[in-house]
Design an enzyme around this catalytic site. Sequence first.
Site, PDB file in Angstrom:
ATOM      1  N   GLY A   7       0.878  -1.171   0.000  1.00 20.61           N
ATOM      2  CA  GLY A   7       0.000   0.000   0.000  1.00 20.61           C
ATOM      3  C   GLY A   7       0.910   1.214   0.000  1.00 20.61           C
ATOM      4  N   ALA A   8       1.386   1.574  -1.191  1.00 18.09           N
ATOM      5  CA  ALA A   8       2.380   2.649  -1.290  1.00 18.09           C
ATOM      6  C   ALA A   8       1.732   3.910  -1.834  1.00 18.09           C
ATOM      7  CB  ALA A   8       3.542   2.194  -2.161  1.00 18.09           C
ATOM      8  N   ALA A  10       0.175   7.799  -0.388  1.00 15.81           N
ATOM      9  CA  ALA A  10       0.857   8.977   0.154  1.00 15.81           C
ATOM     10  C   ALA A  10       1.802   8.592   1.300  1.00 15.81           C
ATOM     11  CB  ALA A  10      -0.195   9.976   0.638  1.00 15.81           C
ATOM     12  N   MET A  11       1.284   7.892   2.284  1.00 14.69           N
ATOM     13  CA  MET A  11       2.081   7.555   3.478  1.00 14.69           C
ATOM     14  C   MET A  11       3.106   6.464   3.178  1.00 14.69           C
ATOM     15  SD  MET A  11       1.236   9.506   5.953  1.00 14.69           S
ATOM     16  CE  MET A  11       1.561   8.767   7.542  1.00 14.69           C
ATOM     17  N   LYS A 186      -7.260   8.402  18.561  1.00 12.14           N
ATOM     18  CA  LYS A 186      -7.163   8.981  17.217  1.00 12.14           C
ATOM     19  C   LYS A 186      -8.457   8.753  16.434  1.00 12.14           C
ATOM     20  CE  LYS A 186      -3.920   9.777  13.540  1.00 12.14           C
ATOM     21  NZ  LYS A 186      -3.018   9.217  12.554  1.00 12.14           N
TER      22      LYS A 186
HETATM   23  P1  NAD Z   1      -3.708   6.832   0.054  1.00  8.75           P
HETATM   24  O1  NAD Z   1      -5.130   6.983  -0.360  1.00  8.75           O
HETATM   25  O2  NAD Z   1      -2.722   7.851  -0.422  1.00  8.75           O
HETATM   26  O3  NAD Z   1      -3.173   5.408  -0.417  1.00  8.75           O
HETATM   27  C1  NAD Z   1      -3.853   4.248  -0.056  1.00  8.75           C
HETATM   28  C2  NAD Z   1      -3.971   3.360  -1.285  1.00  8.75           C
HETATM   29  O4  NAD Z   1      -4.850   3.981  -2.236  1.00  8.75           O
HETATM   30  C3  NAD Z   1      -2.638   3.147  -2.010  1.00  8.75           C
HETATM   31  O5  NAD Z   1      -2.590   1.817  -2.443  1.00  8.75           O
HETATM   32  C4  NAD Z   1      -2.721   4.120  -3.161  1.00  8.75           C
HETATM   33  O6  NAD Z   1      -1.946   3.743  -4.279  1.00  8.75           O
HETATM   34  C5  NAD Z   1      -4.197   4.069  -3.498  1.00  8.75           C
HETATM   35  N1  NAD Z   1      -4.595   5.278  -4.204  1.00  8.75           N
HETATM   36  C6  NAD Z   1      -4.443   6.567  -3.784  1.00  8.75           C
HETATM   37  N2  NAD Z   1      -4.926   7.413  -4.713  1.00  8.75           N
HETATM   38  C7  NAD Z   1      -5.367   6.654  -5.746  1.00  8.75           C
HETATM   39  C8  NAD Z   1      -5.967   6.946  -7.002  1.00  8.75           C
HETATM   40  N3  NAD Z   1      -6.222   8.201  -7.385  1.00  8.75           N
HETATM   41  N4  NAD Z   1      -6.301   5.908  -7.796  1.00  8.75           N
HETATM   42  C9  NAD Z   1      -6.070   4.635  -7.437  1.00  8.75           C
HETATM   43  N5  NAD Z   1      -5.502   4.286  -6.242  1.00  8.75           N
HETATM   44  C10 NAD Z   1      -5.162   5.286  -5.411  1.00  8.75           C
HETATM   45  O7  NAD Z   1      -3.702   6.682   1.640  1.00  8.75           O
HETATM   46  P2  NAD Z   1      -2.709   7.335   2.724  1.00  8.75           P
HETATM   47  O8  NAD Z   1      -3.022   8.780   2.872  1.00  8.75           O
HETATM   48  O9  NAD Z   1      -1.325   6.918   2.408  1.00  8.75           O
HETATM   49  O10 NAD Z   1      -3.216   6.620   4.049  1.00  8.75           O
HETATM   50  C11 NAD Z   1      -2.866   5.300   4.419  1.00  8.75           C
HETATM   51  C12 NAD Z   1      -3.342   5.089   5.850  1.00  8.75           C
HETATM   52  O11 NAD Z   1      -2.632   5.993   6.726  1.00  8.75           O
HETATM   53  C13 NAD Z   1      -4.821   5.404   6.078  1.00  8.75           C
HETATM   54  O12 NAD Z   1      -5.331   4.564   7.083  1.00  8.75           O
HETATM   55  C14 NAD Z   1      -4.802   6.838   6.573  1.00  8.75           C
HETATM   56  O13 NAD Z   1      -5.955   7.174   7.328  1.00  8.75           O
HETATM   57  C15 NAD Z   1      -3.554   6.807   7.426  1.00  8.75           C
HETATM   58  N6  NAD Z   1      -2.913   8.093   7.653  1.00  8.75           N
HETATM   59  C16 NAD Z   1      -2.756   8.976   6.618  1.00  8.75           C
HETATM   60  C17 NAD Z   1      -2.101  10.181   6.863  1.00  8.75           C
HETATM   61  C18 NAD Z   1      -1.844  11.168   5.736  1.00  8.75           C
HETATM   62  O14 NAD Z   1      -1.361  12.274   6.004  1.00  8.75           O
HETATM   63  N7  NAD Z   1      -2.083  10.818   4.475  1.00  8.75           N
HETATM   64  C19 NAD Z   1      -1.627  10.478   8.153  1.00  8.75           C
HETATM   65  C20 NAD Z   1      -1.787   9.539   9.170  1.00  8.75           C
HETATM   66  C21 NAD Z   1      -2.434   8.336   8.908  1.00  8.75           C
END
Ligand code: NAD
Length: 309
Positions: A7-8, A10-11, A186
Site C-alpha cells: 500500500g504505497a 501517500a504515506m 485517534k
Molecule cells: P492513500 O489513499 O494515499 O493510499 C492508499 C492506497 O490507495 C494506495 O494503495 C494508493 O496507491 C491508493 N490510491 C491513492 N490514490 C489513488 C488513485 N487516485 N487511484 C487509485 N488508487 C489510489 O492513503 P494514505 O493517505 O497513504 O493513508 C494510508 C493510511 O494511513 C490510512 O489509514 C490513513 O488514514 C492513514 N494516515 C494517513 C495520513 C496522511 O497524512 N495521508 C496520516 C496519518 C495516517
Amino acid sequence: MKIAIAGAGAMGSRFGVKLQEAGNQVTLIDNWADHVAAINRDGLIVTTDDGQDHVYPMTAKAPQDVTEQFDLVILFTKAMQMDHMLTALSDVLANQPAVLTLANGIGNVETIERHVPKKQIVVGTTIWSSGMTGPGHIKVTGTGSISLQAVVPAEFPDLPGLLTTLNGAGLNASPAANVMAAIWKKAGLNSVLNTYCTLFDCNIGEFGALPNWRTLNDAVLNEFQAVADAAEVDFNAQDVTALIAAQFSPETNGGHYPSMHQDMANQRPTEIDFLNGYVAALGAKLNVPAPTNALLAQEIHAQETLKGI
Ligand code: NAD
C-alpha cells in the site's frame, strides 16, 4: 533490512523513501497500475515544504508480481483495502515477516489477524503526513513521529530491532504503553472532525466555529465512551474533546480539510466503516446503542453513493 511497503500511497511512499535512503532494500507494492508504472519509469517524485521536487529511483510492483521474501511488511493501505492486499500477498506472508500497520481506524488488528499470526503483528499510530498529487508523485510537509506496540509483546521477536530500523530512517518511533488506547483516541478525533467536516463541507476551523460544535462532538464521543467501556478499552471522551478543540486555531490545523473530506472530493471511498461505523457495529454486538455513530456512517455512505463512489 528487506522491507515491503504494502500500500504505497501517500504515506507508504513517504515511509518507503525514508527507509530506502537509510540503506534498507525497499519494494513498494501497490494495486494502482499507473502509480507503479510511473515510479518504475520516472522514480518517485517527492515535493517538499519548500516546493522543491526530489526524485528517488525506487522499485514498485503490483502484488501479483511479488516473488521475493521480506523481513518486514509495512501495511499502509486504507483500512478497507487491507484485507484485499493481505490476500494478494499470501505467499509473502507465508515466510513469517513482521507486519506493521500505522493505518487509521479501529479494527485493523482483526483484519490482519485473519492472515498473519498475532505474534508477528505490530500496530501503532503516526502523526507523519503526506498527500498524493498524482501517479508516482507525493507532497510532504513537516515531520512526525510513530507510537507502536506489538499485539503480543511477549512473543514479538525483536521490537528493539524494529525501532532501530525505523529510527535509523528518522521516523521518530517509540514504544506505546497502551496502543489500543492511542488507536481509539485517534479514531475518536477522526470520527468527529473527519466525519462532520466531510458532511458539512468545511475545514476544521469552520467546524470549531459552529456554536453547536460541542453538542455534535459529544453525541459521537459519549457513544464512543460507552462502547469503549463495554469493550474494556481505555478511552476518555474529555481528553479527546480537548485534543479536538486544540485543532481549531489557524496555527494548528484550523485551515486543514481532513483526509475523509479529501477522499470524498477525489471520489475515493472513505474509512468511515473503521471509525463511526466500527463503533456502531461493536456497540450493536455488545448491546450498547450507538445510534448517532450508526447514522453518521450511513450519511457518509449516502454521500459516497451520490458522488458515484
Ligand atoms: P492513500 O489513499 O494515499 O493510499 C492508499 C492506497 O490507495 C494506495 O494503495 C494508493 O496507491 C491508493 N490510491 C491513492 N490514490 C489513488 C488513485 N487516485 N487511484 C487509485 N488508487 C489510489 O492513503 P494514505 O493517505 O497513504 O493513508 C494510508 C493510511 O494511513 C490510512 O489509514 C490513513 O488514514 C492513514 N494516515 C494517513 C495520513 C496522511 O497524512 N495521508 C496520516 C496519518 C495516517
